[in-house]
Structures are given as C-alpha cells and as structure tokens.
Design a protein around this motif. Sequence first.
Motif, PDB file in Angstrom:
ATOM      1  N   ILE A 184       0.836  -1.207   0.000  1.00  0.00           N
ATOM      2  CA  ILE A 184       0.000   0.000   0.000  1.00  0.00           C
ATOM      3  C   ILE A 184       0.867   1.252   0.000  1.00  0.00           C
ATOM      4  O   ILE A 184       0.603   2.204  -0.741  1.00  0.00           O
ATOM      5  N   GLN A 185       1.898   1.254   0.822  1.00  0.00           N
ATOM      6  CA  GLN A 185       2.791   2.408   0.878  1.00  0.00           C
ATOM      7  C   GLN A 185       3.369   2.727  -0.499  1.00  0.00           C
ATOM      8  O   GLN A 185       3.342   3.880  -0.943  1.00  0.00           O
ATOM      9  N   LEU A 186       3.885   1.708  -1.185  1.00  0.00           N
ATOM     10  CA  LEU A 186       4.497   1.927  -2.495  1.00  0.00           C
ATOM     11  C   LEU A 186       3.460   2.252  -3.564  1.00  0.00           C
ATOM     12  O   LEU A 186       3.678   3.142  -4.393  1.00  0.00           O
ATOM     13  N   ALA A 187       2.346   1.552  -3.556  1.00  0.00           N
ATOM     14  CA  ALA A 187       1.318   1.772  -4.584  1.00  0.00           C
ATOM     15  C   ALA A 187       0.693   3.160  -4.463  1.00  0.00           C
ATOM     16  O   ALA A 187       0.469   3.842  -5.468  1.00  0.00           O
ATOM     17  N   MET A 188       0.413   3.578  -3.239  1.00  0.00           N
ATOM     18  CA  MET A 188      -0.218   4.887  -3.050  1.00  0.00           C
ATOM     19  C   MET A 188       0.794   6.017  -3.208  1.00  0.00           C
ATOM     20  O   MET A 188       0.434   7.108  -3.648  1.00  0.00           O
ATOM     21  N   SER A 241       6.640   6.643   6.775  1.00  0.00           N
ATOM     22  CA  SER A 241       7.269   7.446   7.827  1.00  0.00           C
ATOM     23  C   SER A 241       6.446   7.531   9.106  1.00  0.00           C
ATOM     24  O   SER A 241       6.856   8.199  10.051  1.00  0.00           O
ATOM     25  N   HIS A 242       5.271   6.891   9.128  1.00  0.00           N
ATOM     26  CA  HIS A 242       4.363   7.024  10.264  1.00  0.00           C
ATOM     27  C   HIS A 242       3.758   5.670  10.631  1.00  0.00           C
ATOM     28  O   HIS A 242       3.840   4.713   9.865  1.00  0.00           O
ATOM     29  N   LEU A 243       3.105   5.625  11.775  1.00  0.00           N
ATOM     30  CA  LEU A 243       2.410   4.411  12.195  1.00  0.00           C
ATOM     31  C   LEU A 243       1.164   4.194  11.333  1.00  0.00           C
ATOM     32  O   LEU A 243       0.683   5.111  10.675  1.00  0.00           O
ATOM     33  N   PHE A 286      -5.137  -4.437  13.473  1.00  0.00           N
ATOM     34  CA  PHE A 286      -3.859  -5.095  13.246  1.00  0.00           C
ATOM     35  C   PHE A 286      -2.820  -4.033  12.907  1.00  0.00           C
ATOM     36  O   PHE A 286      -3.105  -3.105  12.156  1.00  0.00           O
ATOM     37  N   GLY A 287      -1.622  -4.186  13.461  1.00  0.00           N
ATOM     38  CA  GLY A 287      -0.562  -3.222  13.184  1.00  0.00           C
ATOM     39  C   GLY A 287       0.787  -3.769  13.575  1.00  0.00           C
ATOM     40  O   GLY A 287       0.965  -4.970  13.804  1.00  0.00           O
ATOM     41  N   THR A 288       1.746  -2.863  13.695  1.00  0.00           N
ATOM     42  CA  THR A 288       3.116  -3.200  14.047  1.00  0.00           C
ATOM     43  C   THR A 288       3.217  -3.427  15.551  1.00  0.00           C
ATOM     44  O   THR A 288       2.732  -2.601  16.323  1.00  0.00           O
ATOM     45  N   GLY A 309      -1.659  11.206  13.008  1.00  0.00           N
ATOM     46  CA  GLY A 309      -1.773  12.660  13.141  1.00  0.00           C
ATOM     47  C   GLY A 309      -2.566  13.260  11.989  1.00  0.00           C
ATOM     48  O   GLY A 309      -3.513  14.012  12.195  1.00  0.00           O
ATOM     49  N   ASP A 310      -2.180  12.924  10.760  1.00  0.00           N
ATOM     50  CA  ASP A 310      -2.903  13.424   9.583  1.00  0.00           C
ATOM     51  C   ASP A 310      -4.157  12.609   9.315  1.00  0.00           C
ATOM     52  O   ASP A 310      -5.106  13.104   8.708  1.00  0.00           O
ATOM     53  N   GLY A 311      -4.159  11.353   9.740  1.00  0.00           N
ATOM     54  CA  GLY A 311      -5.348  10.515   9.606  1.00  0.00           C
ATOM     55  C   GLY A 311      -5.708  10.165   8.172  1.00  0.00           C
ATOM     56  O   GLY A 311      -6.849  10.347   7.751  1.00  0.00           O
ATOM     57  N   TRP A 312      -4.751   9.647   7.419  1.00  0.00           N
ATOM     58  CA  TRP A 312      -5.030   9.223   6.044  1.00  0.00           C
ATOM     59  C   TRP A 312      -5.750   7.884   6.102  1.00  0.00           C
ATOM     60  O   TRP A 312      -5.142   6.852   6.315  1.00  0.00           O
ATOM     61  N   GLU A 313      -7.057   7.908   5.905  1.00  0.00           N
ATOM     62  CA  GLU A 313      -7.872   6.692   5.984  1.00  0.00           C
ATOM     63  C   GLU A 313      -8.164   6.169   4.581  1.00  0.00           C
ATOM     64  O   GLU A 313      -8.552   6.931   3.698  1.00  0.00           O
ATOM     65  N   HIS A 314      -7.962   4.870   4.416  1.00  0.00           N
ATOM     66  CA  HIS A 314      -8.170   4.208   3.136  1.00  0.00           C
ATOM     67  C   HIS A 314      -9.213   3.106   3.292  1.00  0.00           C
ATOM     68  O   HIS A 314      -9.266   2.449   4.329  1.00  0.00           O
ATOM     69  N   LYS A 315      -9.980   2.878   2.240  1.00  0.00           N
ATOM     70  CA  LYS A 315     -10.905   1.754   2.168  1.00  0.00           C
ATOM     71  C   LYS A 315     -10.274   0.740   1.213  1.00  0.00           C
ATOM     72  O   LYS A 315      -9.884   1.087   0.096  1.00  0.00           O
ATOM     73  N   ILE A 316     -10.163  -0.512   1.671  1.00  0.00           N
ATOM     74  CA  ILE A 316      -9.635  -1.600   0.850  1.00  0.00           C
ATOM     75  C   ILE A 316     -10.793  -2.534   0.542  1.00  0.00           C
ATOM     76  O   ILE A 316     -11.400  -3.086   1.458  1.00  0.00           O
ATOM     77  N   VAL A 317     -11.098  -2.677  -0.744  1.00  0.00           N
ATOM     78  CA  VAL A 317     -12.209  -3.530  -1.173  1.00  0.00           C
ATOM     79  C   VAL A 317     -11.660  -4.667  -2.027  1.00  0.00           C
ATOM     80  O   VAL A 317     -10.877  -4.431  -2.954  1.00  0.00           O
TER      81      VAL A 317
END
Length: 189
Positions: free
Chosen positions: A42-46, A51-53, A63-65, A102-110
């Motif tokens: 996702i990081q690379l595709a988007m 740099s953030h959690l 689920f996370g790190t 902090g910025d709250g970049w929310e994504h929907k994965i379908v």
Amino acid sequence: MATRQTKQIYQLKITLKDAQPPIWRRILVPSDILLGRLHLVIQLAMGWTNSHLHLFDADGQRFGTPLDDFMAEVDIQDETKVKLNRLLRTEKDAMDYEYDFGDGWEHKIVLEKVLPFDKAQALPVCVTGKRACPPEDCGGVWGYAELLETLADPAHSEHQEMLEWLGGPFDPEAFDLAETNTLLSELQP
C-alpha cells in the motif's frame, strides 16, 4: 478440522477516503499475503513514504506493528502473523487502513475480484490508479485541499512558501503506473 485455503490472486481497490476528486489504486496481490507485507505494498502503490504508524481495521479487529506496551493498551494484533485471506474472503469484502494517525489518512480496501492463482503473474502489481498521493505531513485530506487551493493561486500569500516546502511544482493529477510497478517489483520474490 481446519480446511486449507487455495492460494488465489486478490484484486484490491484502495481508495483514500474523503479525497475529492478520488485518489485510488487497483492492485493484485496473493490472497495469502501477510498484512505486514500488504502495508508495504500500500505504501508503495499509493506513494507514501512509510514514515508514520498505521493500522488495519477489519470489522473492529485491529492489526498493526508490534509496539509492546502500546499494542497491549489499544488491543492491536500483530500484522506480521495475519494473512489477508483470513479477513477478506469474497468479492466486496472490505476493511480499512489508516496511515499517519496525526494526519489521519484513511483508506478503504475492497476485494473486487478473486482470481485463480497464476505463478507466472508477478505479484504484487498495480493495474491502474488515479491521481497523485498527497504530500506527507500536509494535514490530512482537509489540509491537502487547502494546499491545493494555495498552489492554484500564485497570488496567495503562502504560494511560494508551499512550493519551497514541496521542493517544486506538484501535479495532483499525476500518477505514473510504470514507476509504481518498478517500486512494487522490489517486493516480488
């Protein structure tokens, strides 16, 4: 008795929530990809910089790190131990992915399509997408909208400052599929 799932290819659409016009990517991944690896895809595709959690949310399961004390306090499961096909199984199944609390970049994965596995298919791969990823640390979707307004108006008092902060011109419509797939090829076995 647990049944063994057949490996398949998942076609996912990842959309940045609340972004207008929409910013999205369509990718192919193996159905048994671990969430920790999907995070990197996702990081690379988007176009994010990792740099953030972040965290995944599937029907209230998060689920996370692994972060020791923090994980225990907020009930986040280890993403390196969970496969995508445990959470998404049939077409139209969906989950959320948040990047940068902090910025709250929310994504929907379908999960758009479940395809037969083809070992000749290089995975992960981006099939298509629209629009540039917002710059990191610009204040979320609403901060990004303000940034675009500032950049569109050369007479704006902060126009030059924002150009310098960005390191030059920024095209919000730009999306380079070939460049994205070159980056994703680093994650291919």
